[in-house]
Design a protein around this motif. Structure first.
Motif, PDB file in Angstrom:
ATOM      1  N   ALA A   2       1.305  -5.364   7.140  1.00 43.77           N
ATOM      2  CA  ALA A   2       0.651  -4.223   7.781  1.00 43.77           C
ATOM      3  C   ALA A   2       1.175  -2.917   7.190  1.00 43.77           C
ATOM      4  CB  ALA A   2       0.879  -4.259   9.290  1.00 43.77           C
ATOM      5  N   ILE A   3       2.482  -2.853   6.976  1.00 45.16           N
ATOM      6  CA  ILE A   3       3.075  -1.650   6.375  1.00 45.16           C
ATOM      7  C   ILE A   3       2.573  -1.458   4.946  1.00 45.16           C
ATOM      8  CG2 ILE A   3       5.263  -0.665   5.566  1.00 45.16           C
ATOM      9  CD1 ILE A   3       6.573  -1.947   8.033  1.00 45.16           C
ATOM     10  N   ARG A   4       2.476  -2.544   4.205  1.00 37.41           N
ATOM     11  CA  ARG A   4       1.977  -2.464   2.817  1.00 37.41           C
ATOM     12  C   ARG A   4       0.579  -1.859   2.787  1.00 37.41           C
ATOM     13  NH1 ARG A   4       0.431  -1.453  -1.273  1.00 37.41           N
ATOM     14  NH2 ARG A   4       0.116  -2.675  -3.178  1.00 37.41           N
ATOM     15  N   VAL A   5      -0.286  -2.301   3.681  1.00 40.68           N
ATOM     16  CA  VAL A   5      -1.661  -1.790   3.703  1.00 40.68           C
ATOM     17  C   VAL A   5      -1.700  -0.351   4.209  1.00 40.68           C
ATOM     18  CG1 VAL A   5      -3.979  -2.132   4.638  1.00 40.68           C
ATOM     19  CG2 VAL A   5      -2.597  -4.120   3.987  1.00 40.68           C
ATOM     20  N   ILE A   6      -0.902  -0.039   5.214  1.00 46.56           N
ATOM     21  CA  ILE A   6      -0.847   1.336   5.723  1.00 46.56           C
ATOM     22  C   ILE A   6      -0.466   2.300   4.602  1.00 46.56           C
ATOM     23  CG2 ILE A   6       0.465   2.894   7.223  1.00 46.56           C
ATOM     24  CD1 ILE A   6       0.591   0.538   9.249  1.00 46.56           C
ATOM     25  N   ARG A   7       0.518   1.941   3.815  1.00 42.61           N
ATOM     26  CA  ARG A   7       0.953   2.824   2.726  1.00 42.61           C
ATOM     27  C   ARG A   7      -0.127   2.983   1.662  1.00 42.61           C
ATOM     28  NH1 ARG A   7       7.106   0.392   2.797  1.00 42.61           N
ATOM     29  NH2 ARG A   7       8.000   2.007   4.172  1.00 42.61           N
ATOM     30  N   ALA A   8      -0.830   1.904   1.345  1.00 48.49           N
ATOM     31  CA  ALA A   8      -1.920   2.014   0.372  1.00 48.49           C
ATOM     32  C   ALA A   8      -3.018   2.931   0.892  1.00 48.49           C
ATOM     33  CB  ALA A   8      -2.481   0.628   0.058  1.00 48.49           C
ATOM     34  N   CYS A   9      -3.299   2.836   2.184  1.00 47.73           N
ATOM     35  CA  CYS A   9      -4.299   3.728   2.775  1.00 47.73           C
ATOM     36  C   CYS A   9      -3.823   5.176   2.755  1.00 47.73           C
ATOM     37  CB  CYS A   9      -4.607   3.296   4.210  1.00 47.73           C
ATOM     38  SG  CYS A   9      -5.551   1.770   4.367  1.00 47.73           S
ATOM     39  N   ARG A  10      -2.554   5.391   3.054  1.00 47.72           N
ATOM     40  CA  ARG A  10      -2.026   6.760   3.036  1.00 47.72           C
ATOM     41  C   ARG A  10      -2.104   7.367   1.639  1.00 47.72           C
ATOM     42  NH1 ARG A  10       3.076   8.040   6.946  1.00 47.72           N
ATOM     43  NH2 ARG A  10       1.858   8.124   8.868  1.00 47.72           N
TER      44      ARG A  10
END
Length: 463
Positions: free
Chosen positions: A25-33
């Motif tokens: 979830a953190i990996r995807v959040i960072r990519a979105c950011r």
């Protein structure tokens, strides 16, 4: 060509819900950011104060600690996504990532599914259908039953032709879940019953099929990505041979046993297979590799746990590419752009006790100090003072190390594992430290059943 972010910035989503937890979830959040996309997290009661909840722009409770009532509750997650006003959903891996019913529910709700089309997921998720599709596409397939089997006589008949051992595998899922190995005729009935029970429990699908069991192969997978415009490339291989009970422990890229000619052949086979399925998004085609050839095993229709090793040797951001493809953009990569440079290894940081047959452990993390420095990346989902319970998978993070070659990578791995400090719960870091010093691992002289059948773990760990 190195392209951590695409050179042409495609119009993206405004808000994305990540239907998962922990480090992915953190990996995807960072990519979105990185794309300036607003993110929405979901959480169970056990994860109320988890890092992925803190990092997201907004977070919504989806249920109690039990996964079936929280992270697997499709109707509730769709309702949260609608209430939050998201225009896309990313499932991460695990949980609902390979569930075509969830993918279709997202689409039916008017949101974009950041993953492959549900039809391709269904076809590739059905292992017997996937075998047929791959064989028709010219991909080498392990000899097996054409249809699901239901009685022990079918096992005996198959063994008469192909010999023992025979693998009984779940038609509705993969990852080693529900797989049983029949070593002799008198064990066939018991193994068949157990396989059907586990297939039903894991995948809500009692169908099982047969394959000739290859006893000591390597497990090598090809990373692919395809768009909606007919473009598809592979990004080389990952070696996932070191595993225990079909669950991966260490992954690396490139494989120490794959040369450029074999890499090209496996890559071409992978592209042929996913193209035949009408696949879009990132995915992984898994193969078993013997001294003679390679055989198709399954397709994982999602981002993989071990995707960072490919990112680091190919210089791409796979989650960013996944977002682009989901937004309708054509791939800006050709096969000629893909080059593997250096070596990378990923060590799964599981809260397990290797001395106690890798039993999961629980407790409060009193100290958490991951390694840093050149060639070190840590993808994790925990902090100090967090409680590690038994509700979810035991993996709390991943250590990914790079070097100019495998020898250099191993030297950095020794340093990084020595620096990795976790107190309060037992982890398999001591196992990783010991195995990378073992001569059999360093020379590549191991196979998928090495840990289960050959390695004396207590002896390896010493006093």
């Amino acid at each position: 060509m190195r392209c951590w972010l695409s050179q042409v910035r495609t119009n993206m989503f405004e808000k994305v819900l990540i239907a998962n937890r922990g480090e992915i979830a953190i990996r995807v959040i960072r990519a979105c950011r990185d794309r300036q996309i607003t993110t929405v997290a979901i959480y169970s009661d056990a994860d109320r104060d988890a890092p992925h909840v803190e990092l997201a722009d907004a977070a919504f409770r989806v249920g109690p600690a039990r996964a079936a009532e929280s992270y697997l509750a499709i109707d509730h997650i769709i309702a949260v996504a609608e209430d939050a006003g998201v225009d896309a959903v990313h499932p991460g891996y695990g949980f609902l990532a390979e569930n075509p019913t969830f993918a279709q529910a997202v689409i039916d709700a008017g949101m974009t599914w950041i993953g492959p089309p549900p039809g391709a997921m269904r076809q590739l998720g059905d292992k017997t259908a996937a075998r047929t599709l791959m064989a028709d596409a010219g991909v080498p397939v392990i000899p097996g039953s054409e249809e699901p089997i239901t009685d022990v006589d079918a096992v005996h008949a198959f063994a008469e032709t192909h010999g023992y051992p025979v693998a009984i595998k779940a038609a509705g899922g993969g990852g080693g879940r529900g797989m049983k190995i029949v070593e002799a005729p008198d064990a066939a009935g018991e193994k068949l019953d157990a396989a059907i029970r586990e297939a039903t429990a894991y995948f809500d699908d009692p169908r099982v099929y047969l394959e000739r069991f290859i006893e000591h192969p390597r497990h090598v997978e090809i990373q692919v990505i395809a768009d909606a415009h007919g473009g598809a490339v592979h990004l080389g291989e990952r070696d996932c041979t070191l595993q225990r009970r079909h669950q991966k422990l260490i992954e690396e890229a490139p494989s120490p046993m794959v040369d450029s000619e074999l890499r090209a052949a496996m890559g071409e086979a992978a592209i042929a297979g996913v193209t035949a399925a009408g696949y879009e998004s990132v995915g992984t085609v898994e193969f078993l590799l013997t001294d003679e050839t390679f055989y198709f095993m399954e397709v994982n229709t999602r981002i993989q746990v071990e995707h960072p090793v490919t990112e680091l040797v190919c210089g791409v951001d796979l989650v960013d590419l996944q977002l682009e493809v989901a937004a309708g953009a054509p791939l800006q990569l050709s096969q000629d752009d893909i080059e593997m440079d250096g070596h990378a290894m990923e060590f799964r940081i599981n809260t397990e006790d290797a001395r106690a047959d890798f039993q999961p452990t629980t407790g409060v993390i009193h100290r958490y100090d991951p390694p840093r420095g050149m060639g070190v990346r840590v993808d994790d989902g925990v902090t100090a003072d967090m409680t590690v319970g038994g509700e979810y998978d035991s993996m709390i993070g991943k250590l990914i190390v790079t070097g100019t070659d495998r020898h250099h990578c191993l030297a950095r791995a020794e340093r990084a594992l020595e620096e990795y400090t976790i107190e309060g719960v037992q982890t398999i870091i001591p196992f990783h430290q010991a195995i990378i010093r073992d001569e059999r691992f360093r020379t590549g002289a191991y196979h998928t059943r090495f840990v289960d059948e050959t390695l004396d773990v207590p002896d390896l760990l010493g006093d």
